[in-house]
Structure formats: C-alpha cells, structure tokens
Write an enzyme that holds these catalytic residues in place. Structure first.
Site, PDB file in Angstrom:
ATOM      1  N   GLY A 281     -36.530 -50.977  84.354  1.00 42.23           N
ATOM      2  CA  GLY A 281     -37.975 -51.027  84.491  1.00 42.23           C
ATOM      3  C   GLY A 281     -38.524 -50.000  85.457  1.00 42.23           C
TER       4      GLY A 281
ATOM      5  CE1 TYR B 198     -44.990 -61.214  86.240  1.00 39.75           C
ATOM      6  CE2 TYR B 198     -46.942 -60.407  87.376  1.00 39.75           C
ATOM      7  CZ  TYR B 198     -45.574 -60.378  87.176  1.00 39.75           C
ATOM      8  OH  TYR B 198     -44.785 -59.527  87.898  1.00 39.75           O
TER       9      TYR B 198
END
Length: 228
Positions: free
Chosen positions: A11, A133
């Site tokens: 990532g 989230y």
C-alpha cells in the site's frame, strides 16, 4: 540483525515503510501483501489466523508494523463483516501474537477516529468516528491495547507520497477533479486536513522501532497513542 515485519506492504504507506527499513542494513525486512503481492512481498491472507501464526512464528520479528486495513469505502459500507474481519479480527490476532513473541507492535490508525470538530487533535482527545471505516479502526485500537499494552497506536492524517495510481491518495485524487476545467467539481470548503508525506511517517516508525529494539519489547518507552 533485527527483524521487522510489515503488513500492508504493497500500500501507499506500507511501501514507504518497507523502503525506509530496507535502506538500513541492520534490519531484515519481511513485507506482507495479498491482492498486490509480488516484488519480494509474501502473500498472506491476514484473515487466516493459521497463516498469520505460521508467518510470525517462522520469521520471529522484533518489530511488527501493522499497516494493512480495509479502506475502500464501497467495501467498508457494503461488506461490514469482511471489514471487521480484517480491521479488527486480524488485528486482534496479531496483537496477541506479538505479546506472546515479545515483539514490539506499531498499529497504524487514522484521524478518522475523530469527528473533525476540533482539529488539530492531540493523542488523548476523545475519539468520535463518523463513518464505518473510522469506527473499525477505533475498534482495532481498542483490541490492540487490550491484548498488548506495550503496543503503540500511531494515528496518521491524510497521506500522500509515491503513488501507483491517482486514487491511491486522497490528496492526488483531487487532480482528477481539477484537471478538466470544463466540468464543475464539488469541493469541501470547510474541512481542515493536514497532508503528511508517507516517507516522513515511515521515518518516525523506524525511529520508534530503533529505540524500542534497544530494550525489552515489554518495557514501555512511548505513550500508547501517538498522533502525527
């Protein structure tokens, strides 16, 4: 030689952390990934408890940087069970294993644990996530500190750095909205964000790891929550 294991190493932030440690010959580095594994990254499904245990017990890291998380809004909103399994369940397993292995754990969290009413935030400010989230990352923080009181939670703001595609960063994705002046774009005019380069965050993480590696992992050198 000290060993560091990095989850989410494919990532935006994970790549910067991987590079920061790999550039130092005193560290043996193992990067984990799943959907974007390859390029010397080990493919491990973090929702597979056996796979996590086998990986950590085999590598025996001195430090684990847990950067992996489900961040994609469509998945977080539409598949809460899958999100919880990765952001909370896998995090709990990793935190427990690090405690058993006497491994220093740095858990990457986010400023989305706050509601945005009083920025900039301090580590001890009261979290109040407004979306799924943020809530999943706050739940991850809680299980980390419950299972491993010596761990460090590192809350990071909006990030930018060396991207592989524009939408990888909430900063660079804005380019899509402004590059075509013939079309109107919706922009927020009231949010206060504090963009931070991934390499700066990676440098802080390595500094934490370097200092902690000089003492027993169970000896607390830092506050449990650090906010960049």
């Amino acid at each position: 030689m000290k060993k560091v294991l990095i989850t989410g190493a494919s990532g935006l932030l994970g790549r910067a952390i991987l590079k920061e440690f790999s550039n130092n010959a005193s560290w043996e580095v193992l990067g984990l990934a799943f959907s974007r594994s390859g390029n010397n990254l080990k493919k491990v499904d973090l929702t597979d408890e056996t796979a996590i245990k086998d990986t950590l017990n085999t590598f025996k890291p001195d430090v684990v940087v847990h950067s992996a998380a489900e961040r994609r809004p469509d998945i977080v909103q539409n598949k809460p069970g899958e999100t919880k399994k990765l952001n909370v369940g896998a995090t709990e397993v990793i935190a427990k294993l690090c405690g058993e292995l006497n491994t220093f754990l740095v858990y990457i969290s986010t400023d989305y644990v706050f509601d945005g009413t009083k920025p900039p935030y301090k580590p001890m400010d009261q979290p109040n996530p407004l979306n799924a989230y943020g809530q999943s990352k706050l739940d991850g923080e809680k299980v980390v500190l419950q299972c491993n009181p010596s761990a460090v939670v590192l809350r990071v703001p909006i990030l930018y750095g060396q991207i592989e595609f524009l939408s990888e960063s909430a900063v660079t994705i804005l380019f899509n909205a402004v590059k075509d002046s013939s079309k109107p774009g919706s922009m927020c005019h009231y949010q206060q964000r504090f963009p931070t380069h991934t390499q700066d965050v990676a440098a802080v993480i390595k500094q934490l790891a370097e200092k902690q590696s000089k003492v027993n992992a169970n000896k607390k050198l830092f506050m449990n929550i650090i906010y960049i």
